[in-house]
Motif scaffolding. Structure first.
Motif, PDB file in Angstrom:
ATOM      1  N   ARG A   1       0.823  -1.118   0.026  1.00 29.24           N
ATOM      2  CA  ARG A   1      -0.029   0.027   0.081  1.00 29.24           C
ATOM      3  C   ARG A   1       0.802   1.320  -0.130  1.00 29.24           C
ATOM      4  O   ARG A   1       1.509   1.572   1.064  1.00 29.24           O
ATOM      5  N   VAL A   2       0.965   1.845  -1.018  1.00 29.44           N
ATOM      6  CA  VAL A   2       1.961   2.918  -1.264  1.00 29.44           C
ATOM      7  C   VAL A   2       1.314   4.372  -0.664  1.00 29.44           C
ATOM      8  O   VAL A   2       0.169   4.678  -0.881  1.00 29.44           O
ATOM      9  N   ALA A   3       2.373   4.974   0.012  1.00 26.70           N
ATOM     10  CA  ALA A   3       2.029   6.168   0.715  1.00 26.70           C
ATOM     11  C   ALA A   3       1.949   7.233  -0.449  1.00 26.70           C
ATOM     12  O   ALA A   3       2.637   7.434  -1.510  1.00 26.70           O
ATOM     13  N   HIS A   4       0.876   8.241  -0.185  1.00 27.56           N
ATOM     14  CA  HIS A   4       0.723   9.465  -1.072  1.00 27.56           C
ATOM     15  C   HIS A   4       1.546  10.550  -0.556  1.00 27.56           C
ATOM     16  O   HIS A   4       2.161  10.424   0.612  1.00 27.56           O
TER      17      HIS A   4
ATOM     18  N   ASP B   1       3.448   2.256  -9.528  1.00 30.82           N
ATOM     19  CA  ASP B   1       2.334   2.598  -8.613  1.00 30.82           C
ATOM     20  C   ASP B   1       1.805   4.124  -9.401  1.00 30.82           C
ATOM     21  O   ASP B   1       2.723   5.026  -9.635  1.00 30.82           O
ATOM     22  N   VAL B   2       0.613   4.123  -9.162  1.00 32.90           N
ATOM     23  CA  VAL B   2      -0.057   5.534  -9.468  1.00 32.90           C
ATOM     24  C   VAL B   2      -0.895   5.865  -8.069  1.00 32.90           C
ATOM     25  O   VAL B   2      -2.074   6.127  -8.226  1.00 32.90           O
ATOM     26  N   GLY B   3      -0.209   5.724  -6.993  1.00 31.37           N
ATOM     27  CA  GLY B   3      -1.022   5.970  -5.644  1.00 31.37           C
ATOM     28  C   GLY B   3      -2.053   4.969  -5.409  1.00 31.37           C
ATOM     29  O   GLY B   3      -3.080   5.339  -5.478  1.00 31.37           O
TER      30      GLY B   3
ATOM     31  N   ASP C   1      -7.121   1.611  -7.277  1.00 34.03           N
ATOM     32  CA  ASP C   1      -6.760   2.404  -8.082  1.00 34.03           C
ATOM     33  C   ASP C   1      -5.980   1.751  -9.346  1.00 34.03           C
ATOM     34  O   ASP C   1      -6.558   1.048  -9.901  1.00 34.03           O
ATOM     35  N   VAL C   2      -4.884   2.423  -9.653  1.00 37.97           N
ATOM     36  CA  VAL C   2      -4.379   2.081 -11.116  1.00 37.97           C
ATOM     37  C   VAL C   2      -2.579   1.833 -10.917  1.00 37.97           C
ATOM     38  O   VAL C   2      -2.141   2.537 -10.127  1.00 37.97           O
ATOM     39  N   VAL C   3      -2.254   0.756 -11.771  1.00 38.55           N
ATOM     40  CA  VAL C   3      -0.579   0.852 -11.909  1.00 38.55           C
ATOM     41  C   VAL C   3      -0.662   0.605 -13.242  1.00 38.55           C
ATOM     42  O   VAL C   3      -1.418   0.221 -14.022  1.00 38.55           O
ATOM     43  N   GLY C   4       0.632   0.995 -13.494  1.00 40.86           N
ATOM     44  CA  GLY C   4       1.279   0.562 -15.054  1.00 40.86           C
ATOM     45  C   GLY C   4       2.195  -0.676 -14.989  1.00 40.86           C
ATOM     46  O   GLY C   4       3.268  -0.631 -14.260  1.00 40.86           O
ATOM     47  N   VAL C   5       2.432  -1.548 -15.878  1.00 39.93           N
ATOM     48  CA  VAL C   5       3.065  -2.641 -15.916  1.00 39.93           C
ATOM     49  C   VAL C   5       3.875  -2.516 -17.163  1.00 39.93           C
ATOM     50  O   VAL C   5       3.233  -2.780 -18.151  1.00 39.93           O
TER      51      VAL C   5
END
Length: 217
Positions: free
Chosen positions: A41-44, A61-63, A82-86
């Motif tokens: 879980r990525v911190a903003h 990650d995009v948050g 939310d969203v990620v790019g792979v």
């Protein structure tokens, strides 16, 4: 399972037998998944990109919150929020994943989208669950063995490539799986394995101190 607080306030959860390397500098935040299963879980509020690398590919990650698994020369990415790019390989374009979507890629960077899944089915080990959906008996034994120090062995007339699912919802307790000592595939009343997919349904009593995972068809 282990929870790790990262330097930027992000949180990482590591499944059994998981190994990671953490690298933070002024330009990026990066975790290398060396083995096993990771959920973060990525911190903003941090402008540095957050990336998880595995098998030559990178998930950025995009948050959000997402899981990455590295097993048997296959990397699987699933998004819980939310969203990620792979980017599965250095020479490939990025693939966008939204919440409840996942994909798998191999060493060559070829991507296979796996469709949608409930968020609870992504990294289910976070809740102490083992998910088996139309898995082969061979893969089920391997999955159960991931959480055991002792061997997990098929007994009886079990075909290694038969497909199974675990439990009514496709999941079983990791604690129960880890205490199991074998997997048994039963024949039907006609003496042959039925067409209906078998399921792990409940502990199977035995004369030893351990219990059996019970596969019935």
């Amino acid at each position: 399972m282990k929870t790790v607080a990262l330097p930027d306030g992000s949180m990482a959860m590591l499944d059994a037998r998981t190994a990671i390397a953490i690298h933070y500098d002024g330009a990026e935040r990066c975790i290398a998944l060396l083995r096993g299963d990771l959920w973060v879980r990525v911190a903003h509020g941090d402008r540095r990109p957050f990336r998880v690398s595995a098998l030559g590919g990178v998930t950025q990650d995009v948050g959000t919150a997402f899981g990455v698994s590295l097993r048997n020369d296959q990397a699987t990415v699933g998004v819980t929020e939310d969203v990620v790019g792979v980017q599965a390989a250095a020479d490939s374009g990025p693939v966008t994943l939204h919440a409840s979507q996942w994909l798998r890629y191999g060493p060559g960077g070829s991507v296979m989208r796996l469709g949608n899944a409930p968020a609870a089915d992504i990294a289910p080990w976070r809740s102490g669950e083992l998910l088996l959906q139309k898995a082969s008996v061979r893969d089920a034994i391997h999955a159960i063995g991931w959480y055991r120090s002792g061997p997990v062995l098929p007994v009886g007339d079990s075909a290694a490539d038969r497909r199974i699912s675990a439990g009514p919802a496709g999941s079983m307790s990791i604690d129960w799986a880890a205490s199991s000592c074998c997997v048994r595939l039963h024949k039907n009343s006609r003496g042959s394995v039925g067409r209906r997919a078998p399921a792990i349904v409940k502990p199977y009593g035995c004369t030893t101190n351990a219990t059996h995972s019970h596969l019935s068809v």
